[in-house]
Write an enzyme that holds these catalytic residues in place. Structure first.
Site, short mmCIF file in Angstrom:
data_model
loop_
_atom_site.label_atom_id
_atom_site.label_comp_id
_atom_site.label_asym_id
_atom_site.label_seq_id
_atom_site.Cartn_x
_atom_site.Cartn_y
_atom_site.Cartn_z
N GLY A 1 2.76 -1.22 4.24
CA GLY A 1 2.83 0.20 3.93
C GLY A 1 4.26 0.64 3.65
O GLY A 1 4.78 0.45 2.56
N GLY A 2 4.90 1.18 4.66
CA GLY A 2 6.24 1.77 4.50
C GLY A 2 7.24 0.85 3.82
O GLY A 2 7.99 1.28 2.94
N GLY B 1 2.28 2.33 10.57
CA GLY B 1 3.24 3.42 10.39
C GLY B 1 3.93 3.86 11.67
O GLY B 1 4.58 4.90 11.69
N HIS C 1 -9.52 1.17 4.78
CA HIS C 1 -8.24 1.40 5.48
C HIS C 1 -8.49 2.37 6.64
O HIS C 1 -9.31 3.28 6.53
CB HIS C 1 -7.21 1.98 4.50
CG HIS C 1 -5.82 1.98 5.06
ND1 HIS C 1 -5.39 2.94 5.96
CD2 HIS C 1 -4.78 1.13 4.90
CE1 HIS C 1 -4.14 2.68 6.30
NE2 HIS C 1 -3.75 1.58 5.67
N GLU D 1 -5.52 -4.86 10.61
CA GLU D 1 -4.50 -3.82 10.77
C GLU D 1 -4.77 -3.05 12.05
O GLU D 1 -5.59 -2.11 12.06
CB GLU D 1 -4.54 -2.85 9.59
CG GLU D 1 -4.24 -3.49 8.25
CD GLU D 1 -3.62 -2.50 7.29
OE1 GLU D 1 -2.54 -2.80 6.79
OE2 GLU D 1 -4.18 -1.42 7.08
N ASN E 1 0.88 -1.17 0.00
CA ASN E 1 0.00 0.00 0.00
C ASN E 1 0.92 1.22 0.00
O ASN E 1 1.48 1.57 1.03
CB ASN E 1 -0.89 -0.01 1.25
CG ASN E 1 -1.71 1.27 1.37
OD1 ASN E 1 -1.82 2.04 0.41
ND2 ASN E 1 -2.28 1.50 2.54
N TRP E 2 1.04 1.82 -1.18
CA TRP E 2 1.98 2.95 -1.30
C TRP E 2 1.43 4.21 -0.64
O TRP E 2 2.15 5.18 -0.48
CB TRP E 2 2.24 3.25 -2.78
CG TRP E 2 3.06 2.23 -3.51
CD1 TRP E 2 3.55 1.04 -3.03
CD2 TRP E 2 3.49 2.30 -4.88
NE1 TRP E 2 4.26 0.38 -4.00
CE2 TRP E 2 4.24 1.12 -5.15
CE3 TRP E 2 3.32 3.23 -5.90
CZ2 TRP E 2 4.80 0.87 -6.40
CZ3 TRP E 2 3.88 2.98 -7.15
CH2 TRP E 2 4.62 1.81 -7.39
N LYS E 3 0.15 4.22 -0.33
CA LYS E 3 -0.50 5.43 0.20
C LYS E 3 -0.24 6.61 -0.75
O LYS E 3 -0.16 6.39 -1.95
CB LYS E 3 -0.01 5.73 1.63
CG LYS E 3 -0.06 4.50 2.53
CD LYS E 3 0.08 4.85 3.96
CE LYS E 3 0.26 3.56 4.76
NZ LYS E 3 -0.01 3.75 6.17
N SER F 1 3.21 -2.13 10.32
CA SER F 1 4.67 -2.15 10.50
C SER F 1 5.28 -3.52 10.23
O SER F 1 6.25 -3.91 10.89
CB SER F 1 5.04 -1.65 11.90
OG SER F 1 4.60 -0.31 12.06
N GLU G 1 -6.95 4.82 7.66
CA GLU G 1 -6.76 6.24 7.31
C GLU G 1 -8.00 6.80 6.63
O GLU G 1 -8.34 7.97 6.79
CB GLU G 1 -5.49 6.40 6.45
CG GLU G 1 -4.23 6.20 7.29
CD GLU G 1 -3.03 5.67 6.54
OE1 GLU G 1 -3.02 5.68 5.29
OE2 GLU G 1 -2.08 5.23 7.22
C1 PEP Z 1 -0.85 0.19 5.94
O1 PEP Z 1 -0.92 1.40 5.73
O2 PEP Z 1 -1.72 -0.56 5.48
C2 PEP Z 1 0.29 -0.31 6.70
C3 PEP Z 1 0.26 -1.53 7.13
O3 PEP Z 1 1.32 0.59 6.90
P1 PEP Z 1 2.74 0.25 7.60
O4 PEP Z 1 3.22 -1.06 7.05
O5 PEP Z 1 3.61 1.38 7.20
O6 PEP Z 1 2.49 0.17 9.06
#
Ligand code: PEP
Length: 247
Positions: free
Chosen positions: A230-231, A171, A94, A165, A9-11, A209, A96
């Site tokens: 994500g990251g 994040g 999500h 999640e 997930n590049w956001k 994470s 967010e």
């Molecule tokens: C996400 O945004 O779905 C996510 C899991 O982010 P991160 O891996 O950066 O925690």
């Protein structure tokens, strides 16, 4: 055993140049893999990424979808439009989007319906905040979020992917322990089993994470069928390491 799904997930990250560099590096390092791989890119880059991924084993994912079929919804993108750009998966609900855009369980359920109706696989995100976990409400919250999707989608629910999640892990560098994640995944699996005779084939992803160092232990849990990343999906070397852990 089902093959695992690793979805990035590049956001709201990327640029024409950065996307090309990242996807070329991922494709170059991927080789033959036993797991399914997807990248969730910003909508404006779907066309670019569709071209870059053409003929590869990496699927395209969208980060959101409209709850409406079409019409006067300025700024929204309909399921049929995503489908035209080769989108295979759509992230819905999500945290967010729930938090910054006020998406309710009902909206998430409608978005799930739209994706399924156009033949795409929704990746339905559920998860508790830190306050909810500390209040002992984790199971209650994730079950409520999933119940709304089950209720709206009936037997089609066997076609979804669910991503657990925990909001406090997204994040933040804080990851649920493998045992914490497995406990919630088992709760979700039981809920899906009660709703569908085909619940065993539904993939349950962990997200929050996940990185090259912790992926193996999380992915070894019996009810964790992959990851939403994500990251770590923004660096080819990290994303490839997670894919290797899942294969
Ligand atoms: C996400 O945004 O779905 C996510 C899991 O982010 P991160 O891996 O950066 O925690």
């Amino acid at each position: 055993m089902k093959n695992k799904l690793i979805a990035g997930n590049w956001k709201m990250n990327g640029s024409l140049a950065a996307n090309e560099q990242l996807l070329k590096a991922v494709l170059a390092g991927l080789g033959q893999t036993a797991c399914q791989v997807a990248v969730g890119v910003p909508a404006i880059y779907l066309s670019q990424c569709q071209a870059l991924l053409a003929g590869s084993a990496v699927h395209l994912a969208a980060q959101d979808i409209s709850a409406h079929e079409g019409g006067a919804y300025t700024g929204e993108i309909a399921a049929a439009m995503l489908k035209e750009f080769g989108v295979r998966y759509v992230i819905v609900g999500h945290s967010e989007r729930r938090h910054y855009h006020g998406e309710t369980d009902e909206v998430v359920a409608s978005k799930t319906q739209r994706a399924l109706a156009c033949g795409m696989t929704p990746i339905v995100c559920v998860g508790e905040t830190l306050a909810e976990r500390e209040a002992g409400k984790t199971d209650e919250v994730v079950k409520r979020q999933l119940a709304s999707v089950i209720h709206a989608n009936g037997h089609c629910v066997s076609e979804i992917v669910v991503a657990y999640e925990p909001v406090w892990a997204i994040g933040t560098g804080k990851t649920a322990t493998p045992a914490q994640a497995q406990q919630v995944h088992a709760v979700l699996r039981a809920q899906l089993k009660a709703a569908s005779a085909h619940a065993d084939r539904i993939k349950l992803l962990y997200g929050g994470s996940m990185n090259a160092a912790n992926a193996s232990a999380l992915l070894a849990q019996p009810d964790i069928d992959g990851g939403l990343i994500g990251g770590a999906a923004l660096k080819a070397v990290d994303f490839l390491a997670i894919i290797a852990s899942a294969a």
